[in-house]
Design an enzyme around this catalytic site. Structure first.
Site, PDB file in Angstrom:
ATOM      1  N   HIS A 108      31.727  19.456  14.079  1.00 33.61           N
ATOM      2  CA  HIS A 108      32.497  20.365  14.916  1.00 33.61           C
ATOM      3  C   HIS A 108      33.487  19.624  15.825  1.00 33.61           C
ATOM      4  CE1 HIS A 108      33.080  24.131  17.126  1.00 33.61           C
ATOM      5  NE2 HIS A 108      32.968  23.453  18.248  1.00 33.61           N
ATOM      6  N   HIS A 159      36.960  23.194  15.711  1.00 38.70           N
ATOM      7  CA  HIS A 159      36.405  22.700  14.439  1.00 38.70           C
ATOM      8  C   HIS A 159      37.566  22.376  13.491  1.00 38.70           C
ATOM      9  CE1 HIS A 159      32.735  22.551  11.762  1.00 38.70           C
ATOM     10  NE2 HIS A 159      33.745  22.200  10.977  1.00 38.70           N
ATOM     11  N   GLN A 163      44.449  26.097   6.842  1.00 39.53           N
ATOM     12  CA  GLN A 163      44.474  27.372   6.133  1.00 39.53           C
ATOM     13  C   GLN A 163      45.389  27.288   4.917  1.00 39.53           C
ATOM     14  OE1 GLN A 163      44.616  30.979   8.662  1.00 39.53           O
ATOM     15  NE2 GLN A 163      45.131  29.552  10.302  1.00 39.53           N
TER      16      GLN A 163
HETATM   17 ZN   LIG Z   1      32.148  24.158  14.183  1.00 38.07          ZN
END
Ligand SMILES: [Zn+2]
Ligand SMILES: [Zn+2]
Length: 350
Positions: A108, A159, A163
């Site tokens: 993350h 995170h 896209q």
């Molecule tokens: Zn995450």
């Protein structure tokens, strides 16, 4: 102050450079705010491994990259039934396609700049695969891969991810670049982007990094203060045809550039990163030269480049910085990420 217009050959428009020559270059100021220490895993993150997304789908327990169909796509494959179409001045047509998300890493708290080189190479191979898989579909005319990074470009989830919009239409910038590159090839017999790279190599002042197969430079006609183009030296219409050696060099150049960005103000450097690749609609794109454009919205720490009268109203970009100075700032940054340097120095101090 000097006013100057510079021709942007890929957009066929002038960029106005009104650089304040007397203003001292940026003096090393960094963002002092304490960055929150992010966890490696966040239970409320819809991109972390194993977590449930809004759609109810659950992420795989992935350990490298993870690709999934966007739960809130801007485009879907089903066109509205009975689409009327039209021929007059006010025309419309169905917009269809697929939207995907690519998580760069299960961690993350890592940025693309902080990934290890093999991980970045792996990501480039995922991009190659996605371009091929989506682009070969009959109904897909173009594959747009992009990353929006930072809250100033509307991304609140840190995170690391990008896209993909695979659409039945070609985005405007790509359509324009394709047309211009094709024209340049037929007029001169040369590739326009190759000519740009050669011009940058001849001048040299705006080159950020180069190795055998890849080059990163701030273009002569940059519209944003820290705009950078990253490209393979050889012409490839898309990332898909790059060899393993080219992918490896490209990954190194990408990492160096992103580390320098983050080091500039010792903060996660916001940007819009877009892969410019040839459309997949079956046209002739031999003249197209794959590149990544980085368009960072900040001019200084916490100071946005506002798009206002000249840009939105007048249609030309007005830049108040000289690309030669900004490229020198960026080039001077260390190739070691500041977070890594801090950790190392802490360990040494212990
Ligand atoms: Zn995450
Ligand atoms: Zn481009």
């Amino acid at each position: 102050m000097t006013w100057e217009e510079r021709w942007h050959p890929l957009r066929e428009e002038w960029v106005i450079v009104a650089a304040h020559r007397q203003r001292r270059p940026w003096n090393g100021e960094t963002v002092t705010r304490d960055e929150p220490e992010l966890p490696v895993y966040a239970s409320d993150c819809y991109l972390c491994p194993g977590n449930e997304r809004i759609s109810g789908a659950r992420n795989e327990n992935y350990n490298q990259t993870f690709v999934f169909d966007n739960d809130h796509p801007c485009v879907g494959l089903e066109a509205p039934p009975g689409f009327p179409g039209s021929n007059g001045l006010y025309r419309n047509r169905p917009a269809t396609g697929m939207a995907r998300v690519v998580c760069y890493s299960p961690q993350h708290n890592l940025a693309l700049a902080e990934l290890e080189l093999p991980e970045i190479e792996n990501l480039l191979r995922v991009w190659q695969q996605q371009y091929v898989d989506l682009g070969r579909r009959e109904e897909i005319a173009h594959v747009l891969i992009f990353e929006n990074r930072g809250e100033v470009v509307g991304v609140s989830n840190p995170h690391p991810h990008c896209q993909i919009y695979a659409t039945n239409f070609v985005f405007k910038t790509i359509e324009t670049e394709s047309r211009i590159c094709r024209q340049h090839l037929s007029d001169t017999g040369r590739g326009l982007f190759r000519d740009i790279i050669e011009a940058e190599l001849r001048d040299g002042r705006r080159i950020i990094f180069q190795n055998e197969c890849a080059i990163a430079f701030m273009p002569y006609f940059a519209r944003y203060a820290y705009e950078v183009f990253l490209a393979p030296r050889r012409t490839h219409a898309s990332i898909a045809s790059m060899s393993d050696a080219e992918v490896a060099d490209f990954a190194s150049a990408l990492k160096v550039l992103l580390v320098k960005y983050d080091n500039l103000w010792q903060m996660p450097f916001p940007y819009v990163m877009t892969l410019h690749q040839s459309p997949t609609d079956g046209g002739d794109y031999a003249a197209f030269h794959f590149h990544i454009e980085f368009l960072p919205p900040l001019r200084r720490p916490n100071l946005l480049k506002y798009l206002a009268g000249p840009e939105i109203g007048g249609g030309n970009f007005l830049s108040d910085t000289a690309p030669e100075e900004k490229a020198a700032e960026l080039r001077a940054q260390s190739d070691v990420h500041y977070k890594h340097a801090r950790r190392t120095s802490t360990v040494t101090a212990d």
